[in-house]
Structure formats: structure tokens, C-alpha cells
Motif scaffolding. Structure first.
Motif, PDB file in Angstrom:
ATOM      1  N   TYR A  33      -2.055  15.670   0.302  1.00  0.00           N
ATOM      2  CA  TYR A  33      -2.094  16.441   1.530  1.00  0.00           C
ATOM      3  C   TYR A  33      -1.107  17.592   1.461  1.00  0.00           C
ATOM      4  CZ  TYR A  33      -1.593  17.676   6.444  1.00  0.00           C
ATOM      5  OH  TYR A  33      -1.543  18.375   7.614  1.00  0.00           O
ATOM      6  N   ASP A  34       0.122  17.308   1.029  1.00  0.00           N
ATOM      7  CA  ASP A  34       1.153  18.340   0.923  1.00  0.00           C
ATOM      8  C   ASP A  34       0.725  19.445  -0.032  1.00  0.00           C
ATOM      9  OD1 ASP A  34       2.622  16.856   2.708  1.00  0.00           O
ATOM     10  OD2 ASP A  34       4.033  16.092   1.197  1.00  0.00           O
ATOM     11  N   ALA A  35       0.061  19.078  -1.138  1.00  0.00           N
ATOM     12  CA  ALA A  35      -0.402  20.064  -2.118  1.00  0.00           C
ATOM     13  C   ALA A  35      -1.473  20.963  -1.485  1.00  0.00           C
ATOM     14  CB  ALA A  35      -0.934  19.387  -3.363  1.00  0.00           C
ATOM     15  N   ARG A  36      -2.366  20.372  -0.689  1.00  0.00           N
ATOM     16  CA  ARG A  36      -3.429  21.140  -0.036  1.00  0.00           C
ATOM     17  C   ARG A  36      -2.897  22.030   1.065  1.00  0.00           C
ATOM     18  NH1 ARG A  36      -5.792  16.090   0.226  1.00  0.00           N
ATOM     19  NH2 ARG A  36      -5.462  16.045   2.469  1.00  0.00           N
ATOM     20  N   VAL A  54       0.624   8.701  -2.623  1.00  0.00           N
ATOM     21  CA  VAL A  54      -0.341   9.558  -3.328  1.00  0.00           C
ATOM     22  C   VAL A  54      -1.095  10.424  -2.323  1.00  0.00           C
ATOM     23  CG1 VAL A  54      -2.494   9.539  -4.669  1.00  0.00           C
ATOM     24  CG2 VAL A  54      -0.581   8.069  -5.355  1.00  0.00           C
ATOM     25  N   ALA A  55      -1.543   9.826  -1.230  1.00  0.00           N
ATOM     26  CA  ALA A  55      -2.263  10.579  -0.195  1.00  0.00           C
ATOM     27  C   ALA A  55      -1.365  11.655   0.411  1.00  0.00           C
ATOM     28  CB  ALA A  55      -2.773   9.636   0.894  1.00  0.00           C
ATOM     29  N   GLN A  56      -0.085  11.325   0.649  1.00  0.00           N
ATOM     30  CA  GLN A  56       0.854  12.316   1.194  1.00  0.00           C
ATOM     31  C   GLN A  56       1.047  13.482   0.240  1.00  0.00           C
ATOM     32  OE1 GLN A  56       4.216   9.739   1.891  1.00  0.00           O
ATOM     33  NE2 GLN A  56       3.636   9.338   4.012  1.00  0.00           N
ATOM     34  N   ARG A  81       0.804  -1.233   0.000  1.00  0.00           N
ATOM     35  CA  ARG A  81       0.000   0.000   0.000  1.00  0.00           C
ATOM     36  C   ARG A  81       0.839   1.287   0.000  1.00  0.00           C
ATOM     37  NH1 ARG A  81      -3.777  -3.165  -1.253  1.00  0.00           N
ATOM     38  NH2 ARG A  81      -5.546  -3.488   0.105  1.00  0.00           N
ATOM     39  N   MET A  82       2.150   1.159  -0.024  1.00  0.00           N
ATOM     40  CA  MET A  82       3.002   2.349   0.060  1.00  0.00           C
ATOM     41  C   MET A  82       2.724   3.333  -1.062  1.00  0.00           C
ATOM     42  SD  MET A  82       5.059   3.853   2.008  1.00  0.00           S
ATOM     43  CE  MET A  82       5.112   5.579   1.555  1.00  0.00           C
ATOM     44  N   SER A  83       2.440   2.852  -2.263  1.00  0.00           N
ATOM     45  CA  SER A  83       2.164   3.776  -3.365  1.00  0.00           C
ATOM     46  C   SER A  83       0.891   4.578  -3.090  1.00  0.00           C
ATOM     47  CB  SER A  83       2.066   3.036  -4.697  1.00  0.00           C
ATOM     48  OG  SER A  83       1.030   2.082  -4.664  1.00  0.00           O
ATOM     49  N   GLU A  84      -0.125   3.944  -2.511  1.00  0.00           N
ATOM     50  CA  GLU A  84      -1.356   4.663  -2.162  1.00  0.00           C
ATOM     51  C   GLU A  84      -1.093   5.701  -1.076  1.00  0.00           C
ATOM     52  OE1 GLU A  84      -4.922   2.071  -1.706  1.00  0.00           O
ATOM     53  OE2 GLU A  84      -3.500   0.506  -2.344  1.00  0.00           O
ATOM     54  N   VAL A  85      -0.277   5.342  -0.106  1.00  0.00           N
ATOM     55  CA  VAL A  85       0.082   6.280   0.960  1.00  0.00           C
ATOM     56  C   VAL A  85       0.854   7.453   0.373  1.00  0.00           C
ATOM     57  CG1 VAL A  85       1.428   6.577   3.077  1.00  0.00           C
ATOM     58  CG2 VAL A  85      -0.004   4.542   2.778  1.00  0.00           C
TER      59      VAL A  85
END
Length: 129
Positions: free
Chosen positions: A122-125, A117-119, A111-115
Motif C-alpha cells: 500500500y505504501d509503495a502504491r 506485506v500488505a502495508q 498474521r502480522m507478517s501478511e499485514v
């Protein structure tokens, strides 16, 4: 409170004074997880463990091995040789923990790739990380 026997009272990890919190802290440590999963493949000497687990310092390896030996998760055997040789072996208690950890490790590896993407989202927001 937890008793010393395996048939003892169950701990309550949410209670501030429960020793289960200390154990949870230990088993959530990355070095503990990496050492136990490595030793689940068979007994190993200190230097072989150091070579196998990239990034662990000699001090952290020694400290973690002492802690998990104290917890009954590994045994340490000193072989009288020159120089002295020390071999570490996982115990049945440690093997039980590894069986519980394997699904978590598998989840993290798959699941690291999904994490990531989420990171990134979040960083972009939030304007950075």
C-alpha cells in the motif's frame, strides 16, 4: 437498550445511543486486552502487572484497571500492609471475555507478517505511509 441483568435485552452496537458501544470501545483497547490476558494466568499485584506489560505507564495502568474493575472484569483486593499491597484478579466475566479474545490475539500474532506485506504494498502504491 441493554438491561443490567445477564438475561436482559440484547444491545444494538450499531445504534448511536447504545451503551454496548462504550463496552466495545473498552474491550477493543490494547491495554484492556493485555491486562485481562495477563490476569487470566492468575492474580497479580500492580507492580508485577507494570513489569509484565511493557510500555504501559503507571497512569494508564491505573486508569485501565479502574475501568475494567468498574465493568466487573477484574476485582481489586487491598491487603492492609506497609506499604499497602493491592492484588488484581480476573472475574468469571473477564475470563469469558478472554476466551473470546484469544482467537483474535492468535490471528494477530500469526498474521502480522501478511499485514506488514500488505502495508508495504500500500505504501509503495500511495507514495509512503
Amino acid at each position: 437498550m441493554v438491561t443490567a441483568s445477564s438475561g436482559g435485552e440484547r444491545g444494538n452496537v450499531y445504534a448511536a445511543d447504545c451503551p454496548t458501544r462504550l463496552l466495545l470501545d473498552r474491550i477493543a483497547d490494547k491495554w484492556t486486552v493485555l491486562l485481562l490476558t495477563t490476569l487470566s494466568d492468575g492474580p497479580m499485584r500492580f507492580n508485577a502487572l507494570k513489569r509484565r506489560i511493557e510500555g504501559v505507564s503507571q497512569k494508564m495502568l491505573s486508569q485501565t484497571l479502574r475501568q475494567i474493575e468498574r465493568d466487573g472484569l477484574v476485582t481489586r483486593r487491598v491487603e492492609p500492609s506497609v506499604p499497602v499491597s493491592v492484588t488484581y484478579t480476573i472475574t468469571p466475566l473477564g475470563q469469558g471475555l478472554v476466551q473470546a479474545l484469544r482467537p483474535m490475539i492468535d490471528w494477530a500474532e500469526t498474521r502480522m507478517s501478511e499485514v506488514a506485506v500488505a502495508q508495504s504494498a500500500y505504501d509503495a502504491r500511495s507514495g509512503g505511509g
